[in-house]
Scaffold this active site. Structure first.
Site, PDB file in Angstrom:
ATOM      1  N   GLY A 190       0.811  -1.216   0.000  1.00 52.18           N
ATOM      2  CA  GLY A 190       0.000   0.000   0.000  1.00 52.18           C
ATOM      3  C   GLY A 190       0.841   1.260   0.000  1.00 52.18           C
ATOM      4  O   GLY A 190       0.432   2.299  -0.528  1.00 52.18           O
ATOM      5  N   ASN A 191       2.052   1.176   0.580  1.00 47.88           N
ATOM      6  CA  ASN A 191       2.928   2.347   0.611  1.00 47.88           C
ATOM      7  C   ASN A 191       3.516   2.663  -0.757  1.00 47.88           C
ATOM      8  O   ASN A 191       4.102   3.724  -0.948  1.00 47.88           O
ATOM      9  CB  ASN A 191       4.054   2.135   1.625  1.00 47.88           C
ATOM     10  CG  ASN A 191       3.567   2.276   3.052  1.00 47.88           C
ATOM     11  OD1 ASN A 191       2.677   3.066   3.326  1.00 47.88           O
ATOM     12  ND2 ASN A 191       4.125   1.502   3.963  1.00 47.88           N
TER      13      ASN A 191
ATOM     14  N   LYS B  91      -2.628  -5.825  13.021  1.00 52.82           N
ATOM     15  CA  LYS B  91      -2.404  -5.370  11.651  1.00 52.82           C
ATOM     16  C   LYS B  91      -2.466  -3.852  11.579  1.00 52.82           C
ATOM     17  O   LYS B  91      -3.512  -3.247  11.841  1.00 52.82           O
ATOM     18  CB  LYS B  91      -3.467  -5.973  10.731  1.00 52.82           C
ATOM     19  CG  LYS B  91      -3.362  -5.531   9.276  1.00 52.82           C
ATOM     20  CD  LYS B  91      -2.116  -6.065   8.630  1.00 52.82           C
ATOM     21  CE  LYS B  91      -2.067  -5.713   7.146  1.00 52.82           C
ATOM     22  NZ  LYS B  91      -0.803  -6.129   6.523  1.00 52.82           N
TER      23      LYS B  91
ATOM     24  N   LYS C 104      -2.412  -8.814   3.117  1.00 48.53           N
ATOM     25  CA  LYS C 104      -2.409  -8.992   1.666  1.00 48.53           C
ATOM     26  C   LYS C 104      -1.305  -9.937   1.214  1.00 48.53           C
ATOM     27  O   LYS C 104      -1.451 -10.640   0.203  1.00 48.53           O
ATOM     28  CB  LYS C 104      -2.320  -7.641   0.951  1.00 48.53           C
ATOM     29  CG  LYS C 104      -0.998  -6.902   1.006  1.00 48.53           C
ATOM     30  CD  LYS C 104      -0.148  -7.112  -0.237  1.00 48.53           C
ATOM     31  CE  LYS C 104       1.135  -6.321  -0.212  1.00 48.53           C
ATOM     32  NZ  LYS C 104       1.841  -6.104   1.006  1.00 48.53           N
TER      33      LYS C 104
ATOM     34  N   LYS D  13       5.570 -10.512   5.391  1.00 48.62           N
ATOM     35  CA  LYS D  13       6.103 -10.807   4.067  1.00 48.62           C
ATOM     36  C   LYS D  13       6.963 -12.069   4.108  1.00 48.62           C
ATOM     37  O   LYS D  13       6.863 -12.941   3.221  1.00 48.62           O
ATOM     38  CB  LYS D  13       6.913  -9.619   3.549  1.00 48.62           C
ATOM     39  CG  LYS D  13       6.082  -8.363   3.322  1.00 48.62           C
ATOM     40  CD  LYS D  13       6.947  -7.174   2.956  1.00 48.62           C
ATOM     41  CE  LYS D  13       6.104  -5.947   2.633  1.00 48.62           C
ATOM     42  NZ  LYS D  13       5.182  -5.546   3.694  1.00 48.62           N
TER      43      LYS D  13
END
Length: 299
Positions: free
Chosen positions: A9-10, A122, A202, A260
């Site tokens: 998102g960044n 989160k 995500k 991640k």
């Protein structure tokens, strides 16, 4: 190759940038250009993040005096899927006018008894000064954690069990469509498709989709050039290659690189195929293994 790209998102709203639509559209166009270049040679599924965006919408909704209560998170995730998917699809379409591009509002099934609902972790939304975080905790019951750049709201992040639209995604990829799906981790729902107050990670959804769609590579893009051991310390060093077993004993930030790494290791262990982690502006080199971090099984 079939490649699943997990886009942070960044990448659409860089740290410190104003959240204006024009800024994010410009950043989305830059990301889309690189995705389009890759799509001329590979099948592409993009799973984008939405942390800054969903947090902004949640704050706006909570502050709206015309509402009795703010919109639920699953609905806000669906909103961001439409918004960000639209921007990315527009950008890719400009570079590939003869290639079909589809952005799907995607639902992800989670278990209503997932322990994550009792332990929010989160991060979403902007960074707040300590005084604002304390006020919002009192006024709205939000939960905050302290990070390097300030205080950030955290919400439940249950484990994804199933992507409702998986068959549609598979058919679109098989037909040569560039697909944007699972945005923001997908709108979280229970088995009967009832929305729940949460945000699914995500990267975990990207790994799940990559596994079930038989992807050749999972590429996780972020705002750092690679994975670092001891990130942010005087002993920081880049990790260029690693196996899941080698990463098991390492420590990574839960709200940043940790998910991640967990997603990457899950995909590699499930499929025996590699994961590339690196910077968005190095996408082509991250995919071909000349930039970023490569996670693969031991030989």
């Amino acid at each position: 190759m079939r490649i699943v790209i997990a886009l942070g998102g960044n990448a659409l709203l860089h740290r410190g940038e104003c959240a204006d639509a024009a800024t994010q559209i410009r950043n989305a166009a830059s990301a889309a250009e690189q995705i389009a270049r890759l799509a001329t040679r590979h099948e592409i599924l993009v799973v984008h993040g939405n942390g800054p965006q969903v947090g902004l919408l949640a704050e706006e909704s909570e502050r709206d005096p015309t509402l009795e209560r703010g919109y639920p998170l699953d609905t806000l995730v669906a909103e961001t899927q439409g918004m960000i998917g639209y921007w990315l699809a527009q950008g890719v379409g400009r570079h590939l006018p003869d290639t079909p591009v589809a952005a799907l509002v995607t639902q992800v099934v989670v278990h209503p008894a997932d322990p994550a609902f009792d332990h929010p972790e989160k991060p979403i939304g902007p960074y707040y000064p300590e005084a604002d975080a304390e006020r919002l905790t009192t006024e709205r019951g939000w939960t905050f954690v302290r990070e390097r750049h300030g205080y950030r709201r955290v919400v439940p992040s249950p484990r994804p069990e199933r992507v409702v639209e998986l068959p549609v995604i598979a058919r679109l990829l098989d037909a040569g469509t560039v697909v944007i799906a699972g945005g923001g981790g997908g709108a979280p729902v229970t088995g009967d498709h009832t929305g729940v107050e949460a945000v699914v990670d995500k990267d975990a959804v990207a790994a799940l989709l990559a596994t079930q769609l038989d992807a050749d590579l999972l590429a996780i893009l972020t705002d750092v050039p690679c994975v670092y051991a001891g990130y942010g310390t005087p002993h920081q060093r880049p990790i260029t290659t690693a196996t899941p077993d080698e990463l098991d004993d390492a420590s990574f930030t839960p709200g940043s690189m940790g998910p991640k790494i967990a997603a990457a290791c899950a995909f590699t262990r499930a499929t025996g195929r590699p994961v590339a982690i690196g910077a968005l502006d190095e996408l082509a080199r991250v995919v071909d293994g000349t930039s970023g971090t490569r996670i693969q099984p031991a030989t």
